[in-house]
Design a protein around this motif. Sequence first.
Motif, mmCIF file in Angstrom:
data_model
loop_
_atom_site.group_PDB
_atom_site.id
_atom_site.type_symbol
_atom_site.label_atom_id
_atom_site.label_comp_id
_atom_site.label_asym_id
_atom_site.label_seq_id
_atom_site.Cartn_x
_atom_site.Cartn_y
_atom_site.Cartn_z
ATOM 1 N N LEU A 134 6.830 8.085 -1.519
ATOM 2 C CA LEU A 134 7.737 6.950 -1.668
ATOM 3 C C LEU A 134 7.170 5.908 -2.630
ATOM 4 C CD1 LEU A 134 10.265 5.344 -0.936
ATOM 5 C CD2 LEU A 134 9.034 4.437 1.055
ATOM 6 N N SER A 135 5.897 5.541 -2.461
ATOM 7 C CA SER A 135 5.288 4.535 -3.334
ATOM 8 C C SER A 135 5.329 4.984 -4.787
ATOM 9 C CB SER A 135 3.841 4.258 -2.921
ATOM 10 O OG SER A 135 3.779 3.325 -1.872
ATOM 11 N N VAL A 136 5.004 6.249 -5.023
ATOM 12 C CA VAL A 136 5.015 6.780 -6.392
ATOM 13 C C VAL A 136 6.427 6.716 -6.974
ATOM 14 C CG1 VAL A 136 4.616 8.829 -7.808
ATOM 15 C CG2 VAL A 136 3.028 8.270 -5.949
ATOM 16 N N GLN A 137 7.418 7.073 -6.176
ATOM 17 C CA GLN A 137 8.803 7.034 -6.634
ATOM 18 C C GLN A 137 9.265 5.610 -6.914
ATOM 19 O OE1 GLN A 137 10.759 9.136 -3.402
ATOM 20 N NE2 GLN A 137 10.852 11.043 -4.572
ATOM 21 N N VAL A 138 8.862 4.684 -6.055
ATOM 22 C CA VAL A 138 9.242 3.287 -6.239
ATOM 23 C C VAL A 138 8.680 2.748 -7.556
ATOM 24 C CG1 VAL A 138 8.865 0.930 -5.401
ATOM 25 C CG2 VAL A 138 9.586 2.719 -3.813
ATOM 26 N N VAL A 139 7.417 3.055 -7.836
ATOM 27 C CA VAL A 139 6.797 2.605 -9.082
ATOM 28 C C VAL A 139 7.586 3.123 -10.281
ATOM 29 C CG1 VAL A 139 4.772 2.822 -10.576
ATOM 30 C CG2 VAL A 139 4.485 2.318 -8.148
ATOM 31 N N GLU A 140 7.917 4.413 -10.263
ATOM 32 C CA GLU A 140 8.671 5.004 -11.373
ATOM 33 C C GLU A 140 10.038 4.354 -11.519
ATOM 34 O OE1 GLU A 140 8.810 9.145 -10.488
ATOM 35 O OE2 GLU A 140 6.702 9.507 -11.000
ATOM 36 N N ILE A 174 8.878 -14.728 -18.174
ATOM 37 C CA ILE A 174 8.413 -13.888 -17.074
ATOM 38 C C ILE A 174 7.126 -13.201 -17.517
ATOM 39 C CG2 ILE A 174 8.913 -11.888 -15.628
ATOM 40 C CD1 ILE A 174 11.867 -12.664 -15.765
ATOM 41 N N GLU A 175 6.030 -13.515 -16.821
ATOM 42 C CA GLU A 175 4.750 -12.879 -17.125
ATOM 43 C C GLU A 175 4.836 -11.385 -16.831
ATOM 44 O OE1 GLU A 175 1.589 -14.331 -18.023
ATOM 45 O OE2 GLU A 175 2.740 -16.139 -18.467
ATOM 46 N N GLY A 176 5.505 -11.065 -15.737
ATOM 47 C CA GLY A 176 5.651 -9.670 -15.377
ATOM 48 C C GLY A 176 5.982 -9.502 -13.905
ATOM 49 N N ILE A 177 6.481 -8.324 -13.574
ATOM 50 C CA ILE A 177 6.720 -7.944 -12.177
ATOM 51 C C ILE A 177 5.475 -7.206 -11.705
ATOM 52 C CG2 ILE A 177 8.041 -6.427 -10.659
ATOM 53 C CD1 ILE A 177 9.698 -8.043 -13.663
ATOM 54 N N LEU A 178 4.962 -7.608 -10.559
ATOM 55 C CA LEU A 178 3.730 -7.037 -10.029
ATOM 56 C C LEU A 178 4.035 -6.187 -8.805
ATOM 57 C CD1 LEU A 178 0.575 -6.928 -9.997
ATOM 58 C CD2 LEU A 178 0.678 -8.916 -8.460
ATOM 59 N N LEU A 179 3.704 -4.911 -8.867
ATOM 60 C CA LEU A 179 3.952 -4.002 -7.755
ATOM 61 C C LEU A 179 2.775 -4.065 -6.772
ATOM 62 C CD1 LEU A 179 5.452 -1.154 -9.882
ATOM 63 C CD2 LEU A 179 6.650 -2.386 -8.089
ATOM 64 N N THR A 180 3.088 -4.362 -5.510
ATOM 65 C CA THR A 180 2.062 -4.579 -4.496
ATOM 66 C C THR A 180 2.198 -3.571 -3.348
ATOM 67 O OG1 THR A 180 3.422 -6.139 -3.225
ATOM 68 C CG2 THR A 180 2.083 -7.062 -5.006
ATOM 69 N N MET A 181 1.154 -3.507 -2.516
ATOM 70 C CA MET A 181 1.125 -2.643 -1.329
ATOM 71 C C MET A 181 1.402 -1.192 -1.699
ATOM 72 S SD MET A 181 2.954 -5.199 1.408
ATOM 73 C CE MET A 181 2.567 -6.961 1.355
ATOM 74 N N TYR A 182 0.789 -0.778 -2.803
ATOM 75 C CA TYR A 182 0.962 0.571 -3.329
ATOM 76 C C TYR A 182 0.055 1.553 -2.582
ATOM 77 C CZ TYR A 182 0.673 4.470 -6.645
ATOM 78 O OH TYR A 182 0.689 5.723 -7.229
ATOM 79 N N ASN A 183 0.616 2.676 -2.199
ATOM 80 C CA ASN A 183 -0.135 3.734 -1.525
ATOM 81 C C ASN A 183 0.080 5.025 -2.301
ATOM 82 O OD1 ASN A 183 -1.317 5.637 0.126
ATOM 83 N ND2 ASN A 183 -0.389 4.874 2.022
#
Length: 262
Positions: free
Chosen positions: A195-201, A181-190
């Motif tokens: 919510l976006s900040v919490q999801v990233v964490e 697995i190269e990595g998980i890429l987080l997309t559509m970040y705002n």
Amino acid sequence: MGRTIALINQKGGVGKTTTAINLAATLGEAGEKVLLIDFDPQGNATTGILKYRLDEDAKTIYELLCDLAKPEECIIHDVAAGVDLIPAGISLSGAEVELLELESTETKTQLRSAIKSLRSEYDYILIDCPPSIGILTINALIASDGAIIPVQCEFYALEGLKQVIETIRLIQSKLNEELEIEGILLTMYNSRTRLSVQVVETVRETVRDQLGEQVFETLIPRNVRLAEAPSFGEPITVYDSSSRGADSYRMLAAEIMQKHRD
């Protein structure tokens, strides 16, 4: 020998094809020789990077997969700086049925065999998989050295991610031990939404602690210019080279290239 990377997620609308197109373009912009393979019967990577419609008699990944054409007959050269394309069309959906008629091992390794001769010609081969875990996606994973899993920054971000990773690990253990697995890429970040900040964490913590995998440092923003570019048949590096979307994919390309130089 070039590195082959599959872009995979069984959920649609997570930025998988956007990432395939724009990662190919930014790697090419950085001087790498890239082949983008559209392996989705919807053909969105093809229409998203080509400014014209395919001719009816154009050779696609379907013909290559079914031994109806040679690799060089299927490649469209220079669709972006440093980037070649093997296109897809609706005929690819018929390949799933035809693959199931083959012997079991041949069914799963058809793509690997079809692109074997191309690996020495490119620095990176990117495969845009369909939004499902079916025979085409399994073919792509067996043909690949690595997998990138795009995940949208939303409440259900982790839903299905565990299944994708388990599928990859199953392929690793039984059919392609070199796959990683190269990595998980987080997309559509705002960054302006809590919510976006919490999801990233949450995703970073969960993926690291529970799944033992890597999340890319690069975050792909929710960006209007990124959303517009495919309708013009252009990668973001051409459509709006100075946009935040273009810069984010340049950062992702740099992160991937650095990983494989270390």
